[in-house]
Design a protein around this motif. Structure first.
Motif, mmCIF file in Angstrom:
data_model
loop_
_atom_site.group_PDB
_atom_site.id
_atom_site.type_symbol
_atom_site.label_atom_id
_atom_site.label_comp_id
_atom_site.label_asym_id
_atom_site.label_seq_id
_atom_site.Cartn_x
_atom_site.Cartn_y
_atom_site.Cartn_z
ATOM 1 N N ARG A 1 -17.326 -76.592 46.515
ATOM 2 C CA ARG A 1 -16.561 -75.691 45.664
ATOM 3 C C ARG A 1 -15.862 -74.700 46.592
ATOM 4 O O ARG A 1 -16.490 -74.099 47.455
ATOM 5 C CB ARG A 1 -17.466 -74.975 44.681
ATOM 6 N N VAL A 2 -14.562 -74.575 46.419
ATOM 7 C CA VAL A 2 -13.771 -73.692 47.270
ATOM 8 C C VAL A 2 -12.893 -72.803 46.401
ATOM 9 O O VAL A 2 -12.614 -73.117 45.244
ATOM 10 C CB VAL A 2 -12.880 -74.493 48.255
ATOM 11 N N TRP A 3 -12.449 -71.694 46.975
ATOM 12 C CA TRP A 3 -11.510 -70.816 46.285
ATOM 13 C C TRP A 3 -10.098 -71.236 46.675
ATOM 14 O O TRP A 3 -9.799 -71.407 47.849
ATOM 15 C CB TRP A 3 -11.735 -69.354 46.645
ATOM 16 N N VAL A 4 -9.246 -71.393 45.683
ATOM 17 C CA VAL A 4 -7.862 -71.758 45.918
ATOM 18 C C VAL A 4 -6.992 -70.636 45.363
ATOM 19 O O VAL A 4 -7.169 -70.215 44.218
ATOM 20 C CB VAL A 4 -7.508 -73.100 45.233
ATOM 21 N N TYR A 5 -6.082 -70.169 46.190
ATOM 22 C CA TYR A 5 -5.167 -69.119 45.772
ATOM 23 C C TYR A 5 -3.801 -69.752 45.528
ATOM 24 O O TYR A 5 -3.237 -70.376 46.416
ATOM 25 C CB TYR A 5 -5.070 -68.021 46.837
ATOM 26 N N ALA A 6 -3.303 -69.615 44.305
ATOM 27 C CA ALA A 6 -2.045 -70.273 43.964
ATOM 28 C C ALA A 6 -1.214 -69.383 43.049
ATOM 29 O O ALA A 6 -1.742 -68.510 42.363
ATOM 30 C CB ALA A 6 -2.317 -71.606 43.269
ATOM 31 N N CYS A 7 0.073 -69.637 43.071
ATOM 32 C CA CYS A 7 0.987 -68.930 42.178
ATOM 33 C C CYS A 7 1.079 -69.697 40.863
ATOM 34 O O CYS A 7 1.069 -70.928 40.853
ATOM 35 C CB CYS A 7 2.377 -68.839 42.800
ATOM 36 N N PHE A 8 1.156 -68.987 39.781
ATOM 37 C CA PHE A 8 1.309 -69.609 38.480
ATOM 38 C C PHE A 8 2.671 -69.221 37.919
ATOM 39 O O PHE A 8 3.172 -68.136 38.161
ATOM 40 C CB PHE A 8 0.183 -69.169 37.526
ATOM 41 N N ARG A 9 3.245 -70.121 37.166
ATOM 42 C CA ARG A 9 4.574 -69.889 36.600
ATOM 43 C C ARG A 9 4.458 -69.331 35.194
ATOM 44 O O ARG A 9 3.492 -69.592 34.487
ATOM 45 C CB ARG A 9 5.352 -71.199 36.555
ATOM 46 N N VAL A 10 5.482 -68.592 34.797
ATOM 47 C CA VAL A 10 5.574 -68.041 33.440
ATOM 48 C C VAL A 10 6.826 -68.627 32.808
ATOM 49 O O VAL A 10 7.879 -68.704 33.452
ATOM 50 C CB VAL A 10 5.667 -66.501 33.480
ATOM 51 N N TYR A 11 6.720 -69.054 31.553
ATOM 52 C CA TYR A 11 7.837 -69.712 30.867
ATOM 53 C C TYR A 11 8.193 -68.974 29.581
ATOM 54 O O TYR A 11 7.358 -68.285 29.004
ATOM 55 C CB TYR A 11 7.463 -71.155 30.524
ATOM 56 N N ASN A 12 9.427 -69.179 29.138
ATOM 57 C CA ASN A 12 9.890 -68.572 27.894
ATOM 58 C C ASN A 12 9.384 -69.308 26.665
ATOM 59 O O ASN A 12 9.349 -68.749 25.578
ATOM 60 C CB ASN A 12 11.424 -68.520 27.864
ATOM 61 N N SER A 13 9.025 -70.585 26.829
ATOM 62 C CA SER A 13 8.563 -71.369 25.680
ATOM 63 C C SER A 13 7.657 -72.500 26.155
ATOM 64 O O SER A 13 7.642 -72.851 27.344
ATOM 65 C CB SER A 13 9.761 -71.963 24.929
ATOM 66 N N ASP A 14 6.928 -73.099 25.209
ATOM 67 C CA ASP A 14 6.113 -74.271 25.524
ATOM 68 C C ASP A 14 6.998 -75.397 26.024
ATOM 69 O O ASP A 14 6.662 -76.100 26.971
ATOM 70 C CB ASP A 14 5.339 -74.740 24.292
ATOM 71 N N TYR A 15 8.164 -75.560 25.389
ATOM 72 C CA TYR A 15 9.099 -76.616 25.779
ATOM 73 C C TYR A 15 9.495 -76.480 27.250
ATOM 74 O O TYR A 15 9.474 -77.457 28.000
ATOM 75 C CB TYR A 15 10.344 -76.580 24.880
ATOM 76 N N ASP A 16 9.828 -75.264 27.668
ATOM 77 C CA ASP A 16 10.207 -75.030 29.061
ATOM 78 C C ASP A 16 9.058 -75.388 30.008
ATOM 79 O O ASP A 16 9.272 -75.964 31.071
ATOM 80 C CB ASP A 16 10.609 -73.575 29.288
ATOM 81 N N SER A 17 7.847 -75.064 29.609
ATOM 82 C CA SER A 17 6.679 -75.379 30.422
ATOM 83 C C SER A 17 6.493 -76.886 30.556
ATOM 84 O O SER A 17 6.297 -77.412 31.655
ATOM 85 C CB SER A 17 5.441 -74.752 29.783
ATOM 86 N N PHE A 18 6.535 -77.601 29.443
ATOM 87 C CA PHE A 18 6.347 -79.058 29.464
ATOM 88 C C PHE A 18 7.450 -79.737 30.271
ATOM 89 O O PHE A 18 7.201 -80.654 31.041
ATOM 90 C CB PHE A 18 6.307 -79.636 28.051
ATOM 91 N N LEU A 19 8.674 -79.283 30.077
ATOM 92 C CA LEU A 19 9.801 -79.882 30.772
ATOM 93 C C LEU A 19 9.677 -79.664 32.283
ATOM 94 O O LEU A 19 9.867 -80.592 33.075
ATOM 95 C CB LEU A 19 11.116 -79.300 30.259
ATOM 96 N N ASP A 20 9.320 -78.461 32.696
ATOM 97 C CA ASP A 20 9.158 -78.176 34.118
ATOM 98 C C ASP A 20 8.053 -79.035 34.715
ATOM 99 O O ASP A 20 8.207 -79.615 35.787
ATOM 100 C CB ASP A 20 8.859 -76.693 34.328
ATOM 101 N N TRP A 21 6.923 -79.140 34.019
ATOM 102 C CA TRP A 21 5.812 -79.953 34.524
ATOM 103 C C TRP A 21 6.241 -81.411 34.657
ATOM 104 O O TRP A 21 5.974 -82.058 35.681
ATOM 105 C CB TRP A 21 4.598 -79.846 33.597
ATOM 106 N N ALA A 22 6.915 -81.944 33.652
ATOM 107 C CA ALA A 22 7.338 -83.347 33.681
ATOM 108 C C ALA A 22 8.305 -83.609 34.829
ATOM 109 O O ALA A 22 8.170 -84.598 35.561
ATOM 110 C CB ALA A 22 7.977 -83.736 32.353
ATOM 111 N N LEU A 23 9.267 -82.727 35.006
ATOM 112 C CA LEU A 23 10.238 -82.913 36.083
ATOM 113 C C LEU A 23 9.575 -82.815 37.452
ATOM 114 O O LEU A 23 9.863 -83.618 38.342
ATOM 115 C CB LEU A 23 11.364 -81.894 35.968
ATOM 116 N N ARG A 24 8.676 -81.863 37.626
ATOM 117 C CA ARG A 24 7.973 -81.731 38.899
ATOM 118 C C ARG A 24 7.090 -82.940 39.149
ATOM 119 O O ARG A 24 7.009 -83.443 40.271
ATOM 120 C CB ARG A 24 7.162 -80.440 38.921
ATOM 121 N N PHE A 25 6.436 -83.428 38.099
ATOM 122 C CA PHE A 25 5.577 -84.605 38.239
ATOM 123 C C PHE A 25 6.388 -85.814 38.691
ATOM 124 O O PHE A 25 6.023 -86.505 39.637
ATOM 125 C CB PHE A 25 4.876 -84.910 36.910
ATOM 126 N N TYR A 26 7.525 -86.069 38.035
ATOM 127 C CA TYR A 26 8.320 -87.241 38.390
ATOM 128 C C TYR A 26 8.960 -87.113 39.777
ATOM 129 O O TYR A 26 9.043 -88.085 40.511
ATOM 130 C CB TYR A 26 9.368 -87.539 37.327
#
Length: 115
Positions: free
Chosen positions: A15-40
């Motif tokens: 078990r390790v500590w990971v320090y990461a930045c998290f994103r903030v979105y204007n809508s659920d749609y924006d979040s899903f779209l960003d995740w999908a594009l980054r994934f692909y």
């Protein structure tokens, strides 16, 4: 933000500590779209995810093939996703990619081929 995660080193799990930045979105749609594009975009460079994409029409086979191997934060992450999908019958919302109403800018990045 720090999160505690499981990592594998050599023959052990730690078990390790990971320090990461998290994103903030204007809508659920924006979040899903960003995740999908980054994934692909990432999938284009990653052999294991490319292999998993062969199973993209079967959500469980897709997960079993390692689609999220580098995204999971714990050894039970994939099983947790499977349980949530089954519990809430989320597979009912599976729609062939050909029927997605993608925005034009998304369609340029992720072209959809007709079958």
């Amino acid at each position: 933000m720090a999160t505690q995660e499981e990592r594998y080193f050599g023959s052990g799990r730690y078990r390790v500590w990971v320090y990461a930045c998290f994103r903030v979105y204007n809508s659920d749609y924006d979040s899903f779209l960003d995740w999908a594009l980054r994934f692909y975009r990432f999938a284009l460079k990653d052999a294991k995810i490319k292999q998993a994409l062969a199973y993209r029409r079967n959500w469980e086979a897709f997960l079993n093939a390692g689609a999220l191997y580098n995204y999971a934060t714990g050894s039970g992450y994939i099983d947790s996703i499977k349980n949530i999908v089954k519990t809430y019958q989320l597979y009912r919302y599976d729609v062939p990619v050909e029927y997605w109403n993608l925005l034009p800018q998304v369609a340029r990045i992720m072209p959809v081929k007709s079958s």
